[in-house]
Design an enzyme around this catalytic site. Structure first.
Site, short mmCIF file in Angstrom:
data_model
loop_
_atom_site.label_atom_id
_atom_site.label_comp_id
_atom_site.label_asym_id
_atom_site.label_seq_id
_atom_site.Cartn_x
_atom_site.Cartn_y
_atom_site.Cartn_z
CG ASP A 36 -1.96 0.94 1.47
OD1 ASP A 36 -2.24 1.47 0.20
OD2 ASP A 36 -2.40 1.47 2.39
CB ILE B 91 -11.42 -0.79 5.12
CG1 ILE B 91 -12.42 -0.28 3.68
CG2 ILE B 91 -11.80 -0.61 6.19
CD1 ILE B 91 -13.59 -1.34 3.99
P1 13P Z 1 -8.79 4.76 5.58
O1 13P Z 1 -8.10 5.54 6.51
O2 13P Z 1 -10.04 5.35 5.38
O3 13P Z 1 -8.99 3.53 6.38
O4 13P Z 1 -7.92 4.48 4.31
C1 13P Z 1 -7.12 3.50 4.27
C2 13P Z 1 -6.32 3.72 3.07
O5 13P Z 1 -6.49 4.30 1.92
C3 13P Z 1 -4.96 2.84 2.95
O6 13P Z 1 -4.56 2.85 1.92
O1 G3H Z 2 -3.23 4.93 3.73
C1 G3H Z 2 -2.56 4.68 4.63
C2 G3H Z 2 -3.05 3.43 5.46
O2 G3H Z 2 -4.10 3.42 6.26
C3 G3H Z 2 -1.81 2.98 6.22
O3 G3H Z 2 -1.39 3.72 7.19
O4 G3H Z 2 1.12 4.22 7.13
O5 G3H Z 2 -0.10 4.47 9.09
O6 G3H Z 2 0.23 2.17 8.07
P1 G3H Z 2 0.12 3.71 8.00
ZN ZN Z 3 -4.65 4.87 0.98
#
Ligand code: 13P
Ligand code: G3H
Ligand code: ZN
Length: 324
Positions: A83, A266
């Site tokens: 991610d 999410i």
């Molecule tokens: P939220 O903060 O709305 O859960 O989004 C998560 C997200 O986009 C992770 O990449």
């Molecule tokens: O988009 C971000 C995700 O919620 C991940 O968050 O960088 O704190 O792990 P993080």
């Molecule tokens: Zn994100």
């Protein structure tokens, strides 16, 4: 079955009007809560790991936890996704280290730099059988450790050039969602007849215009937690302070899932369920100190939250077989 890419999942999700849940994982209980729900609901799933998660839990631990879930849930397809990969090196490290999907998030750089870095990742990823998500537009909130006070919506006139020049497999767009638990300020919202704050609608006009320009192409929504008020209240009742935490209404996510949105991210909702449950547990059992005792109800509530998302929001319950 072994870890898979999201190719078939997105194909089926697009065709049949649902979205795959992409849930962020940071520890064993979160992995278990999510995958137990998916196993019971026969849902395909994307487990995603951020740069912060790798820094917190260590790449190897996270990969092995996800591999353990694959063994425990042999009948559902599971994707392991990076991610918000901040650069080529991080994406390469995940591709080399067992991920089946990566996101390169160069959305806060110029359009030309975004194309160049994304293309580089796509070439390496595709050579290794891994799929790639890119992003155009920036979400408000914290993204890739960069804080944006206000986001900028995706410009539909840029999407074809971006996708054609980079070769990405899916595209994250900005249509009014944002990261974290404070997506909208109360003054941006209106009150419904029950006195509940209703946030401004997502920009479905942008989504539809993007989809018109990219037929049959999977779109991704980040920042899509709905911030359940049940858990906000639980946090606040048991010693927390999260005033005005507001998320994206679930009906709008359901609507997006019926259109071209094939992946819905999410994370914050999982955090809220876990934190609210643990706060409540300690308030009710101040004498307890065994982590298993407070992590067990936290994991159970994550599972029920994910079940609700799969069944009522994403529409992907029962779709595991067609996504294989
Ligand atoms: P939220 O903060 O709305 O859960 O989004 C998560 C997200 O986009 C992770 O990449
Ligand atoms: O988009 C971000 C995700 O919620 C991940 O968050 O960088 O704190 O792990 P993080
Ligand atoms: Zn994100």
């Amino acid at each position: 079955m072994a870890l898979v890419t999201s190719k078939k999942m997105f194909e089926m999700a697009y065709k049949n009007g649902y979205a795959i849940g992409a849930f962020n994982v940071n520890n064993m209980e979160i992995v278990q809560g999510i995958t137990e729900a998916c196993k019971e609901e026969k849902a395909p799933v994307i487990l995603q790991v951020s740069k912060g998660a790798r820094a917190y839990a260590n790449h190897t631990y996270l990969v092995k936890l996800v591999e353990a879930a694959v063994i425990e849930c042999p009948d559902i397809p599971v994707v392991l996704h990076l991610d918000h990969g901040p650069d080529f090196e991080t994406c390469k490290s995940c591709i080399d280290g067992g991920f089946t999907s990566v996101m390169i998030d160069y959305s806060s750089h110029s359009f030309a730099e975004n194309i160049a870095e994304t293309k580089k990742v796509v070439e390496y990823a595709h050579d290794h059988g891994v799929v790639v998500e890119g992003e155009l537009g920036t979400l408000a909130g914290i993204e890739d450790e960069v804080s944006h006070a206000v986001g900028s919506y995706t410009r539909p006139e840029e999407v074809e050039e971006f996708v054609n020049k980079t070769g990405v497999d899916s595209l994250a767009i900005a249509i009014g969602t944002s990261h974290g638990a404070y997506k909208f300020k109360p003054e941006q919202c209106t009150r419904n007849e029950k006195g509940i704050l209703v946030p401004p609608a997502l920009r479905f006009d942008i989504l539809k215009e993007v989809s018109k320009r990219l037929p049959n192409f999977p779109i991704v929504l980040h920042g899509s937690s709905s911030v359940p008020q049940e858990y906000v209240t639980m946090v606040n009742t048991y010693g927390g302070a999260m005033p005005d935490a507001i998320g994206v209404p679930e009906e709008q996510l359901r609507e997006a899932a019926k259109l071209s949105v094939c992946k819905i991210n999410i994370d914050s909702d999982l955090r809220l369920a876990m934190t609210g449950t643990i706060r409540k547990f300690f308030a009710e059992h101040p004498e307890k100190f065994d982590p298993r005792e407070y992590l067990k109800p936290a994991r159970a509530n994550i599972k029920e939250l994910v079940r609700h998302k799969l069944v009522d929001v994403l529409g992907c319950a029962g779709k595991a077989d067609e996504c294989k």
